[in-house]
Scaffold this motif. Structure first.
Motif, short mmCIF file in Angstrom:
data_model
loop_
_atom_site.label_atom_id
_atom_site.label_comp_id
_atom_site.label_asym_id
_atom_site.label_seq_id
_atom_site.Cartn_x
_atom_site.Cartn_y
_atom_site.Cartn_z
N ARG A 1 33.94 -13.49 -9.52
CA ARG A 1 33.66 -13.07 -11.43
C ARG A 1 32.22 -13.79 -10.87
NH1 ARG A 1 34.94 -11.04 -15.26
NH2 ARG A 1 34.50 -12.77 -16.94
N GLN B 1 22.35 -9.37 -16.25
CA GLN B 1 22.80 -7.98 -16.76
C GLN B 1 20.83 -7.84 -16.61
OE1 GLN B 1 24.28 -7.60 -20.52
NE2 GLN B 1 25.96 -8.01 -19.97
N TYR C 1 19.29 -2.94 -14.79
CA TYR C 1 18.24 -2.41 -15.00
C TYR C 1 16.98 -2.46 -14.53
CZ TYR C 1 21.40 -3.81 -19.55
OH TYR C 1 21.96 -3.95 -20.43
N ARG D 1 17.85 0.21 -12.07
CA ARG D 1 17.94 1.45 -12.67
C ARG D 1 16.67 1.72 -12.48
NH1 ARG D 1 20.16 2.28 -18.21
NH2 ARG D 1 18.21 0.95 -18.79
N ASP E 1 13.87 -7.99 -28.31
CA ASP E 1 15.09 -9.32 -28.17
C ASP E 1 15.72 -8.62 -27.62
OD1 ASP E 1 16.60 -11.72 -29.43
OD2 ASP E 1 16.78 -10.49 -30.95
N SER E 2 17.01 -9.26 -27.14
CA SER E 2 18.30 -9.41 -26.16
C SER E 2 18.99 -10.84 -26.97
CB SER E 2 17.51 -9.50 -25.06
OG SER E 2 19.32 -9.94 -24.01
N ARG E 3 20.03 -10.38 -26.60
CA ARG E 3 21.62 -11.05 -26.72
C ARG E 3 21.69 -12.40 -25.44
NH1 ARG E 3 22.47 -13.60 -30.04
NH2 ARG E 3 24.52 -14.31 -29.34
N GLU E 4 21.05 -11.55 -24.27
CA GLU E 4 21.08 -12.20 -23.61
C GLU E 4 19.55 -13.08 -22.77
OE1 GLU E 4 23.66 -11.83 -21.27
OE2 GLU E 4 24.38 -10.36 -22.41
N PRO E 5 19.09 -14.60 -22.91
CA PRO E 5 18.67 -15.15 -23.23
C PRO E 5 17.32 -14.42 -21.92
CG PRO E 5 19.89 -17.01 -23.35
CD PRO E 5 21.08 -15.39 -23.14
N LEU F 1 16.56 -11.91 -20.95
CA LEU F 1 15.94 -11.03 -21.42
C LEU F 1 15.19 -10.66 -22.61
CD1 LEU F 1 18.94 -8.21 -20.14
CD2 LEU F 1 17.33 -9.08 -18.84
N VAL G 1 16.30 -4.98 -31.10
CA VAL G 1 15.74 -4.03 -29.50
C VAL G 1 14.90 -3.86 -29.01
CG1 VAL G 1 16.57 -3.75 -27.01
CG2 VAL G 1 18.40 -4.78 -28.50
N ASP G 2 14.79 -2.27 -29.74
CA ASP G 2 14.09 -1.34 -29.99
C ASP G 2 12.60 -2.39 -30.12
OD1 ASP G 2 15.15 -0.25 -28.47
OD2 ASP G 2 15.89 1.11 -30.77
N GLU H 1 23.37 -20.08 -27.51
CA GLU H 1 23.05 -19.75 -26.04
C GLU H 1 22.16 -20.65 -25.54
OE1 GLU H 1 23.96 -16.95 -27.36
OE2 GLU H 1 24.77 -16.07 -26.12
N ARG H 2 22.68 -21.75 -24.92
CA ARG H 2 21.43 -22.50 -24.83
C ARG H 2 20.07 -22.50 -24.20
NH1 ARG H 2 22.85 -28.09 -22.65
NH2 ARG H 2 24.51 -27.30 -24.22
N THR I 1 25.89 -8.21 -31.93
CA THR I 1 24.86 -7.61 -31.52
C THR I 1 24.64 -7.26 -29.75
OG1 THR I 1 24.70 -9.86 -31.67
CG2 THR I 1 22.87 -9.07 -33.02
N THR I 2 25.69 -8.11 -29.27
CA THR I 2 25.54 -8.18 -27.97
C THR I 2 26.50 -6.36 -27.28
OG1 THR I 2 26.65 -10.04 -27.69
CG2 THR I 2 26.77 -8.68 -25.82
N GLU J 1 23.55 -3.70 -28.27
CA GLU J 1 22.48 -3.80 -27.11
C GLU J 1 23.10 -2.96 -26.41
OE1 GLU J 1 20.89 -7.24 -25.88
OE2 GLU J 1 19.61 -6.73 -23.83
N ARG K 1 21.21 0.43 -24.24
CA ARG K 1 20.87 -0.16 -23.06
C ARG K 1 21.73 1.65 -22.32
NH1 ARG K 1 17.33 -3.76 -22.10
NH2 ARG K 1 17.36 -5.81 -22.99
N THR L 1 19.05 2.18 -30.46
CA THR L 1 19.96 0.22 -31.12
C THR L 1 19.90 -0.02 -31.66
OG1 THR L 1 18.77 -0.26 -28.71
CG2 THR L 1 20.24 -2.22 -29.94
N GLN M 1 30.17 -22.64 -25.82
CA GLN M 1 28.41 -22.58 -24.64
C GLN M 1 27.46 -23.75 -24.89
OE1 GLN M 1 26.25 -20.22 -24.04
NE2 GLN M 1 27.87 -18.22 -25.10
N ASN M 2 28.79 -24.95 -25.62
CA ASN M 2 28.13 -26.54 -25.54
C ASN M 2 28.88 -27.77 -25.36
OD1 ASN M 2 24.90 -26.25 -26.82
ND2 ASN M 2 26.30 -25.45 -28.45
N LYS N 1 30.43 -14.15 -24.45
CA LYS N 1 29.94 -14.74 -25.46
C LYS N 1 30.65 -15.31 -26.27
CE LYS N 1 26.57 -13.48 -24.75
NZ LYS N 1 25.13 -13.61 -24.57
#
Lengths: 435, 342
Positions: A116, A124, A128, A131, A204-208, A210, A374-375, A399-400, B38-39, B42, B46, B52, B249-250, B317
């Motif tokens: 994992r 992630q 994409y 793809r 925008d994205s939740r994954e920093p 991306l 996001v769009d 997220e840091r 939001t996660t 998204e 996708r 979205t 996260q911290n 998350k």
């Protein structure tokens, strides 16, 4: 006469008084200059501090860590029936392919927990990317390709030095094993930082790793277009009418006081107005740049009107009188002579108003532009956000890696502002007339 | 001004048509659920052909207010909440024609009391927490005095001799409500005569147990949890109150305090042994299903194991998942849209 002569000091005495006071006057002058320089030095120091902390935190965003993996684009995972249909291709298990490639690379990882973690090394976004490659060129299916794929935000932060390596394992988000895997990749030359195209092209994205700024840049541009298209013509028209044509009476005084008042109203009030009038009464769409533009236009109107009136008053009356003397009507005098001369000042005022509008978040909160979108907006009615909102949203994310994004977004916002202010200086220089 | 309004009116007529045909889901609500919502949004955008969803963070109360304001494309389809919907909100919904709502519980969130990782870890009970942070504390039978405790040592001799300084969310926040309800009330109940008040004088009971002191020991730090984390880093003597996901996260900068002998860890929150944890929800407007494209598919994505399962991406998350049978139940309810709370 004799009395007078005793009272008035002799010429020699005057120069003595002057000489005596001279040192004091020089000192006062030096002191004033010193104060001025000190004030500037303090301002420069703060600006330098601001910029160095923003740039220091954010410059690493321009690159993103990628790893090279050999991915087997097996037909079974992507298109088992061989239809080559785009909707089938889009639904393939690309994440599985990335995981498979990672497991193949580190074949000695056996435990489920470790696997994992290993899978977590790839972003992630890697799936994409795969793809999109396959969609662009379906002939890749069945081939084994060597591709650079983005790594996860934690791995990226480690490589960029935002997560310290040498603290205890328990107190960082990335384990010793993951560091060892990354080091192995780096040793083989399969890990490198590449220019971060994604940051400048995606939303925008939740994954920093991306998340991109482009959606907010487009949103800001669309919003400001609406703002300037509405506020500039009506602002100039108001200024010209009030300054050149309107009679001086109680009504125009009232309007003037109101305009000056509006310039000082807190911006959130305009947001509430937008919510009540545009959304609830006219039923316009939430989060749309067109509504944001309307709200910001109302907010900037007073600034444009006031600047416009100042610019008009600074045109010498002789210009008007000469025009009248040659038989011009009042409208001709204003539009042929006064307005062109006042234009540079009006443009400067407009762009200062726009710059303020660019930095606003409070009024947009009420009309739903503070949102996760996001769009990339494609029209004035698509939901969108703006640059300062993006800064706020990223600053608030746990997220840091978003800290780095926040600073980078501020840099983009500053660049946007510099371009706008540069345009103001250029326009002023271009149209400026001296007499 | 007049001209602008005229133009606005003109444009509004033009754009009214655009508002009719909304082709993406609109979600509002809790800032605690926002990272999870939001996660999923998204991922949904996708992996499907739908647009979205747009997610706004308005707070639980603000979200429900918007949600209950009516049926139609101008109103949101889903609202997130870090608490269950209240009776008054259900009534308001009903009054505005929102007569059918599906409730989906998504998991748990622990609320942590944390300090800088450089300082020693604190071990507290809820009663000590109440005595440290309540506005008025009981002094003897039936008597209340303004909280005299200046240091943690004043609260209990076993605690360190540090000034009480806790940074936390303001009263508008759902996190603050939950903290008061779970941590402070949990401690307040331990005092017998106060617990007895619950039966005799409910309002007074609530006032005693839920009021947080305002003399500077509890500092309202706004809704920005990142800011609290940074302040804790700078001041090792201070404590902060925020959601588990920020601790997660911290973890290199701050550590969670042990409460009632249980540290705020993923497993402890999931099995319910960590006392200060709360369920998270979202609510769906049933009348919009079928009218707005993709709501069912969004629910399916949210309630799939790859999202909210123990190994799902929401767990990464910081969402603490529900036990399997509970997940199954809510998944079924969401798919059938029949968990109607009205």
């Amino acid at each position: 006469m004799t009395e007078l002569s005793t009272n008035t000091p002799k010429p020699r005495d005057v120069s003595a008084i002057v000489t005596a006071g001279l040192a004091k006057r020089y000192a006062a002058e030096r002191r004033f200059r010193a104060f001025g320089i000190a004030a500037i030095a303090i301002a420069v120091a703060f600006v330098a501090l601001l910029f160095s902390s923003i740039i220091g935190n954010g410059y690493t965003v321009f690159v993103q860590t990628h790893m090279r993996l050999d991915v087997e684009l097996s037909a079974d995972a992507i298109d088992p029936k061989g239809t080559r249909d785009a909707t089938v291709l889009a639904r393939g298990d690309y994440a599985g392919l990335v995981k498979g490639a990672l497991r193949e690379r580190f074949a000695d990882v056996k435990k489920r927990r470790d696997k994992r973690k290993l899978h977590g090394l790839a972003s992630q976004g890697a799936s994409y990317d795969l793809r999109n490659m396959v969609l662009a060129d379906p002939n890749l299916i069945g081939q084994r390709i060597s591709v650079w794929l983005p790594v996860s935000d934690d791995a990226d932060m480690l490589i960029k030095g935002h997560i310290p390596r040498h603290t205890g394992e328990g107190s960082r988000r990335i384990s010793d094993k993951e560091i060892a895997w990354l080091d192995a990749l780096a040793e083989a030359g399969d890990l490198e930082t590449q220019f971060n195209v994604r940051f400048f092209t995606s939303g925008d994205s939740r994954e920093p790793e991306l998340a991109g700024i482009w959606g907010a840049v487009v949103g800001s541009a669309l919003t400001l277009l609406v703002t300037i298209a509405l506020a500039f013509p009506s602002g100039v028209a108001t200024a010209v009418y009030l300054e050149e044509f309107a009679p001086r009476n109680r009504w125009t005084d009232l309007i003037e006081v109101n305009i000056n008042n509006l310039a000082a109203v807190p911006s959130i009030v305009f947001g509430l107005l937008g919510l009540a009038v545009f959304l609830n009464f006219f039923g316009m769409p939430r989060s749309a740049p067109v509504v944001g533009g309307f709200v910001l236009a109302i907010m900037t109107l007073p600034t444009i009107i006031i600047a416009g009136r100042v610019a008009l008053t600074s045109v010498p009356p002789s210009v008007r009188e000469a025009a009248y003397g040659l038989g011009a009507s009042p409208v001709q005098a204003v539009f042929h002579h006064v307005l062109p001369l006042a234009m540079p000042g009006m443009l400067t005022g407009a762009i200062i108003g726009m710059a303020r509008a660019l930095g606003e978040t409070a009024p947009l909160l009420m009309i739903g532009m503070v949102a996760f979108i996001v769009d990339i907006p494609g029209s004035f009615t698509d939901p969108s956000t703006v640059l300062p909102v993006q800064v706020y949203l990223w600053a608030d994310s746990p997220e840091r890696a978003f800290m780095e994004k926040t600073s980078a977004a501020i840099m983009v916002l500053l660049a946007f502002l510099i371009v706008m202010n540069g345009a103001a200086v250029y326009l002023r220089k271009k149209f400026e007339v001296r007499w | 001004m007049k001209k602008t309004l005229a133009l606005a009116a003109l444009a509004a007529v033009t754009f009214a048509g655009a508002a009719e045909a909304r082709d993406q889901i609109r979600i509002v609500g809790s800032s605690t659920v926002y990272p999870f919502s939001t996660t999923v949004a998204e991922q949904f955008g996708r992996s499907t052909s739908f647009k979205t969803p747009v997610v706004e963070s308005t707070g639980s109360g603000g979200g429900l207010k918007l949600f209950c304001s009516g049926v139609g494309v101008d109103h949101p389809d889903i609202t997130n909440a870090s608490r269950a919907i209240k009776k008054s909100e259900v009534d308001k919904c009903q009054k505005n024609g929102v007569t059918s709502i599906t409730e989906v519980k998504i998991g748990y969130d622990g609320i942590v009391l944390a300090n800088s990782a450089k300082a020693p870890q604190m071990k507290l009970t809820r009663k000590q927490l109440f005595l440290a942070l309540a506005k008025d504390v009981p002094a003897g039978e039936g008597k209340l005095i303004p909280n005299p405790n200046k240091t943690w040592k004043d609260v209990d001799a076993s605690l360190p001799d540090l000034k009480i300084e806790v940074l936390g969310p303001p009263p508008t926040s759902g996190t603050r409500d939950a903290f008061a309800e779970l941590a402070l009330e949990g401690g307040c109940k331990k005092i017998k005569w106060v617990a007895a008040l619950k039966k005799s004088d409910k309002n007074k009971y609530k006032a005693v147990c839920h009021s947080i002191r305002e003399d500077g020991a509890y500092v309202e730090a706004g809704e920005n949890d990142v800011l609290i984390v940074r302040k804790l880093e700078a001041n090792p003597d201070a404590f902060g109150v925020f959601g588990y996901s920020f601790l997660d996260q911290n973890s290199d900068k701050v550590q969670g305090s042990v409460i009632e002998g249980v540290a705020p860890e993923f497993e402890a929150i999931a099995d319910g042994s960590y006392p200060v944890s709360r369920p998270l929800f979202f609510y769906v407007k049933n009348a919009h299903v079928g009218k707005i494209q993709g709501i069912k598919e969004y629910l399916a994505e949210f309630t799939s194991n790859k999202a909210w399962g123990p190994d799902g991406y929401l767990a990464d998350k910081g969402l603490v998942p529900m036990p399997e049978d509970e997940r199954k139940r809510y998944q079924r309810d969401a798919a059938n849209m029949f968990h109607n709370i009205m």
